[in-house]
Design a protein around this motif. Structure first.
Motif, PDB file in Angstrom:
ATOM      1  N   UNK A 828      19.831  -0.097 -13.940  1.00 58.63           N
ATOM      2  CA  UNK A 828      20.527  -1.395 -13.956  1.00 58.63           C
ATOM      3  C   UNK A 828      19.537  -2.433 -13.473  1.00 58.63           C
ATOM      4  N   UNK A 829      19.213  -3.413 -14.348  1.00 58.63           N
ATOM      5  CA  UNK A 829      18.227  -4.444 -14.058  1.00 58.63           C
ATOM      6  C   UNK A 829      18.923  -5.795 -13.892  1.00 58.63           C
ATOM      7  N   UNK A 830      18.369  -6.647 -13.016  1.00 57.01           N
ATOM      8  CA  UNK A 830      18.922  -8.002 -12.873  1.00 57.01           C
ATOM      9  C   UNK A 830      18.216  -8.945 -13.825  1.00 57.01           C
ATOM     10  N   UNK A 835      15.039  -3.640 -10.494  1.00 58.87           N
ATOM     11  CA  UNK A 835      15.965  -2.531 -10.523  1.00 58.87           C
ATOM     12  C   UNK A 835      17.035  -2.757  -9.471  1.00 58.87           C
ATOM     13  N   UNK A 836      18.255  -2.827  -9.936  1.00 58.32           N
ATOM     14  CA  UNK A 836      19.382  -2.937  -9.016  1.00 58.32           C
ATOM     15  C   UNK A 836      19.788  -1.548  -8.556  1.00 58.32           C
ATOM     16  N   UNK A 853      12.321   2.891  -6.251  1.00 58.50           N
ATOM     17  CA  UNK A 853      12.849   2.279  -7.477  1.00 58.50           C
ATOM     18  C   UNK A 853      13.628   0.990  -7.190  1.00 58.50           C
ATOM     19  N   UNK A 854      14.650   1.045  -6.376  1.00 59.66           N
ATOM     20  CA  UNK A 854      15.534  -0.095  -6.140  1.00 59.66           C
ATOM     21  C   UNK A 854      14.747  -1.263  -5.567  1.00 59.66           C
ATOM     22  N   UNK A 855      14.938  -2.422  -6.178  1.00 60.72           N
ATOM     23  CA  UNK A 855      14.286  -3.642  -5.745  1.00 60.72           C
ATOM     24  C   UNK A 855      12.936  -3.889  -6.358  1.00 60.72           C
ATOM     25  N   UNK A 919      21.291  -5.978 -16.962  1.00 61.40           N
ATOM     26  CA  UNK A 919      20.910  -5.191 -18.155  1.00 61.40           C
ATOM     27  C   UNK A 919      21.094  -3.722 -17.830  1.00 61.40           C
ATOM     28  N   UNK A 920      21.875  -3.051 -18.659  1.00 65.38           N
ATOM     29  CA  UNK A 920      22.060  -1.614 -18.509  1.00 65.38           C
ATOM     30  C   UNK A 920      21.106  -0.928 -19.506  1.00 65.38           C
TER      31      UNK A 920
END
Length: 930
Positions: A828-830, A835-836, A853-855, A919-920
């Motif tokens: 899941x991208x903002x 990466x959210x 990954x996250x952030x 964005x998924x």
């Protein structure tokens, strides 16, 4: 004044003089203002103008308005000592000029101006109308007139025109007044005809107002037909004006200089007798009793005190016996005596039993009933001022008769012994203490007295003369016989020459003087003795030496005798009276000369004749000198009395100035208080509006608020605060710790104290036992002076927010569970392609962790393995155009699997409001083809 003039008819036949307290520095518009309220002509008074009916004359500023004849006198006021009292000045002038045709009207105002003027109008037969103090905007002026008993009528403003149109008193009213008093004497047995007419007339007028009767003749008719009204009028005429320790300085003088010496000289087993005449409701009697009790206790005296208090009013005597008085007496009695001699009861203070038992209260008419006798102290204050001169002249000798030798009479400062100076000697002139002078012969009661208690003389001799058995005293009989035979004729007098005792035959030297009967030895002396006798008595009264005169020629029984006078002081009597002994010694006549020498003697004066003339001349000179000395003494006494009067007058003037200054200050203070009161009233109204606004504001925002002081005690709280604490209105003033809360295991007292100590606001989310959520904000309570004076606790309802957060959290957890369940790697991208979140399959497939990954940006993952220009364009297009793509293939080296073809599928997830789009990105890897 405008209301009164509107109510008055324009043709009333009256002339109005309007006097008000005006600003002396500004011109007055009063005449223009009043002119709008009446059709009568209104003008400012001009000096010399004649007064006319149906006209209104207004006083100019800083002037006095008076009357001379029927013309106005307007004079500028020159500020002497004292305060400007234009109303008193005008009323006094009206009284003197118009007599019974003057009417004084006192309306709303401050101060006491007009009180003395109303007194002058009443004394001259006029009337005074006073506005009801309860109706007046400022009640000081009308209240002072009413309290001074100077008001003929006290009326509402609407009643005054009818009273003004009622006219002036009937010239024949005095006859009707006399008939009323005569009827009252017949109905009650008490005579008021000798009382002062002004006082009696005012009180009768008051009863007439109650009965709504304007004519005294009609009121007399009512009295004849109503015994009840006669009794009510009798009660109205009784004077019951008194108070505790009236004139406190007088009681201090009585205690220190009168009673204390008298008690000290009284034998220990003696009796001390006191009479308070006209005691009214007993305050004066109890005051004297308290002073007596204090002295007896202070000196440990066990004297027997016989205390009598009398009055004509039976109701007042009943109140005096009860000894119960209102709480207002505390100011007159003083704290010390109040605690010592009074006990607090419902409705006031009661005199203690030990003082009440000292006094015997009785109903008595001091004018006609017999007095108490052998008194040490007689108090009669503020009674004689209501009596006419005739009654006063009868009452003073009665008081002298009642007192024992050396007894003291106590009067009020407004009273005196009048023309009875021979009966009393002054002890204290200011506070009117007099000592009774007693002679050996009772002469207190005048010969023409009509007092009913004086016993009539009887001329009847007893049938059997009393016989006394006594042993014969030869020495005493011999002495009496010798004195009777050989003792010269003598008289005993007091120092003023009044005969007290006569020895022998004095008819040759004394005879009754013509005119009113007198026992004065000088007045009774025969021709030839008066001059020398007066001189000898005067000299002997002032010294202790014996005064002997030369032979004097006295004409008696058509014969001329030579008499030598001898005047000497005697020993004082046990009562302290000083006496003189006057002796008449007849001298032998000189022998007759031979007839042969008679013509010679008549022709030329002999040496003996010259000597006689020279001796007579010397005596005449001595007599003249004695008269001159006596005149000088009298002049000195008059001068001393004049100096005392001047001193007293100066003291009175000084006191009057102080009173006037105090009254001016009080008036100024009163005006300031009126202004301050108006300001305070406005602020109170403003504060009430602010409190209403604040209450409505707090109620409308539905925020619970509790105000605490520095001790965490409740000052006030709003309606919604009861959702947090079990509060009721009576809890104001109680510590918050005593109040039970609805909180779920949370105590706000500790953070509240921390806020008070650190001044750092705090926010706490809390939950009640019913499941409701609130945000508590704790802030320091600051005053307008920036002083910390407590804590403010507010409680905001956050149930909706908490419910939303819980729903979002549940949705997120659901989404994450779904993502983690899918076998394909997902990202899941903002909007910045960071990466959210990443699915578990992604971490497992690409051998990475959430921290790696996250952030992080999507192109930086895996050492930039996703940094492909074509993929960047695809993802950018998705964000800009809300599109998606599927089947984008690329080759990636998967850990442990080697190179694999990755198929990417992407779709935009739209955000709401300020939330950005996401964005998924889904990934599928193809199995190896080898």
């Amino acid at each position: 004044m405008e209301r009164l003039l509107r109510l008055m008819p324009a043709d009333s036949g009256l002339c109005f003089l309007v006097v008000q307290h005006l600003d002396p520095a500004r011109p007055s518009l009063l005449s223009e203002i009043l002119g709008r309220a009446t059709s009568m002509p209104v003008m400012q008074a001009v000096h010399g103008n004649p007064v006319q009916a149906n006209m209104v004359y207004v006083i100019p500023p800083n002037h006095d308005l008076t009357l001379t004849g029927r013309r106005l006198v307007v004079r500028p006021w020159k500020a002497p000592r004292g305060h400007h009292l234009p109303i008193d000045t005008c009323f006094t002038s009206l009284a003197e000029q118009l007599k019974g045709h003057a009417i004084g009207v006192v309306l709303s105002g401050t101060g006491a101006d007009g009180t003395l003027g109303c007194r002058a109008i009443l004394d001259h037969g006029g009337r005074t109308l006073v506005q009801l103090p309860s109706e007046a905007a400022y009640d000081a002026m009308p209240r002072h007139v009413v309290e001074a008993d100077n008001a003929s009528q006290v009326l509402a403003l609407e009643q005054m025109p009818a009273a003004l149109m009622g006219g002036v008193p009937d010239p024949g009213a005095s006859d009707a007044l006399l008939q009323i008093l005569l009827h009252l004497r017949q109905a009650t047995g008490h005579d008021f005809t000798q009382y002062k007419k002004s006082t009696i007339a005012r009180r009768i007028e008051r009863r007439m107002q109650v009965q709504q009767i304007d004519d005294q003749a009609q009121y007399l008719t009512l009295l004849h037909g109503s015994a009840t009204e006669s009794q009510v009028l009798f009660n109205e005429l009784l004077i019951n004006v008194t108070q505790f320790f009236r004139d406190p300085q007088a009681f201090e003088v009585m205690k220190a200089h009168i009673l204390e010496p008298m008690l000290a000289s009284t034998p220990r087993d003696g009796v001390f007798r006191v009479w308070v005449a006209g005691c009214a409701s007993g305050e004066e009697a109890y005051s004297v009793a308290m002073v007596l009790h204090e002295l007896l206790q202070a000196h440990s005296l066990a004297l027997t005190v016989q205390f009598f208090a009398t009055d004509l009013d039976a109701d007042a005597i009943h109140l005096a016996r009860a000894g119960l008085y209102p709480e207002a007496i505390a100011a007159d009695v003083g704290d010390e005596r109040l605690k010592r001699y009074f006990s607090k009861e419902e409705g006031g203070y009661r005199v203690r039993k030990e003082i009440r038992e000292m006094i015997v209260f009785a109903v008595q008419n001091v004018i006609k009933d017999p007095p108490f006798t052998r008194l040490d102290l007689l108090c009669c204050r503020n009674l004689m001022i209501y009596l006419g001169p005739t009654l006063q002249n009868r009452l003073i000798p009665t008081f002298h008769y009642a007192l024992k030798a050396g007894g003291v009479l106590f009067l009020s400062p407004s009273e005196s012994i009048g023309g009875h100076a021979a009966l009393f000697s002054p002890l204290h002139r200011k506070w009117k203490f007099y000592r009774a002078i007693k002679g050996t012969v009772a002469k207190s009661i005048p010969l023409d007295s009509s007092l009913s208690w004086v016993p009539e003389r009887t001329s009847k001799l007893p049938g059997h003369p009393a016989k006394m058995t006594k042993d014969t005293n030869l020495a005493e009989l011999t002495r009496r016989a010798l004195l009777q035979e050989f003792g010269p004729a003598s008289v005993v007098t007091d120092l003023a020459g009044t005969i007290q005792y006569i020895h022998g035959d004095t008819s040759r030297y004394l005879r009754p003087a013509p005119g009113q009967a007198s026992l004065n030895v000088v007045d009774m002396a025969r021709e030839g003795l008066q001059l020398e006798l007066r001189n000898a008595v005067h000299r002997a009264a002032g010294s202790t030496e014996t005064i002997v005169t030369p032979p004097l020629s006295v004409v008696s029984d058509d014969a001329v005798r030579l008499v030598r006078l001898s005047v000497r002081r005697m020993a004082d009597t046990p009562a302290g009276e000083r006496l003189l002994l006057v002796t008449f010694q007849e001298q032998a006549q000189p022998g007759h000369a031979p007839a042969a020498q008679a013509s010679k003697r008549s022709a030329a004066p002999t040496r003996e004749r010259v000597t006689q003339l020279e001796r007579d001349l010397a005596y005449t000179r001595e007599n003249l000198q004695a008269s001159i000395d006596e005149l000088q003494d009298a002049n000195e006494e008059l001068s001393s009395a004049n100096e005392e009067m001047q001193s007293t007058n100066e003291e009175l003037q000084s006191s009057n100035e102080e009173l006037e200054t105090s009254r001016e200050e009080l008036q100024s203070v009163n005006e300031e208080l009126v202004t301050v009161n108006a300001e305070l009233q406005a602020k109170i109204e403003q504060l009430g509006d602010m409190q209403n606004d604040m209450k409505n504001l707090l109620d409308s925002i539905n925020i619970g608020t509790i105000f605490l002081d520095t001790h965490l005690t409740i000052r006030r709280f709003t309606r919604d605060a009861v959702k947090i604490y079990r509060l009721i209105p009576k809890d104001i003033g109680r510590p918050l710790a005593d109040i039970t809360s609805y909180l779920d295991a949370l105590d706000l007292l500790v953070p509240a104290q921390e806020v008070l100590d650190t001044l750092i606001p705090r926010e706490i989310e809390l939950r009640t036992t019913s499941g409701n959520w609130f945000l508590a904000r704790l802030l320091p309570y600051r005053t307008l002076d920036n002083v910390i004076d407590g804590v403010v606790m507010t409680f905001h309802d956050i149930n909706t927010r908490v419910a939303n957060e819980q729903a979002v959290q549940a949705a997120r957890e659901l989404a994450e569970a779904i993502v983690d369940t899918v076998l394909e790697p997902l990202l899941v991208l903002d909007h910045e392609l960071r990466v959210v979140s990443a699915s578990r399959s992604y971490h497992r497939t690409f051998n990475t962790s959430a921290a790696q990954t996250n952030g992080h940006k999507f192109y930086e993952l895996g050492d930039g393995q996703w940094d492909i220009v074509a993929l960047r364009d695809k993802l950018g297009t998705i964000l800009e155009r809300n599109t998606s793509f599927e089947g984008f293939e690329m080759l990636q080296d998967l850990p442990g699997l080697g190179p694999r073809t990755i198929t990417l599928n992407a779709r935009r997830v739209n955000g709401q409001g300020a939330r950005p789009h996401l964005i998924l990105l889904a990934m599928q890897h193809q199995p190896s083809r080898t």
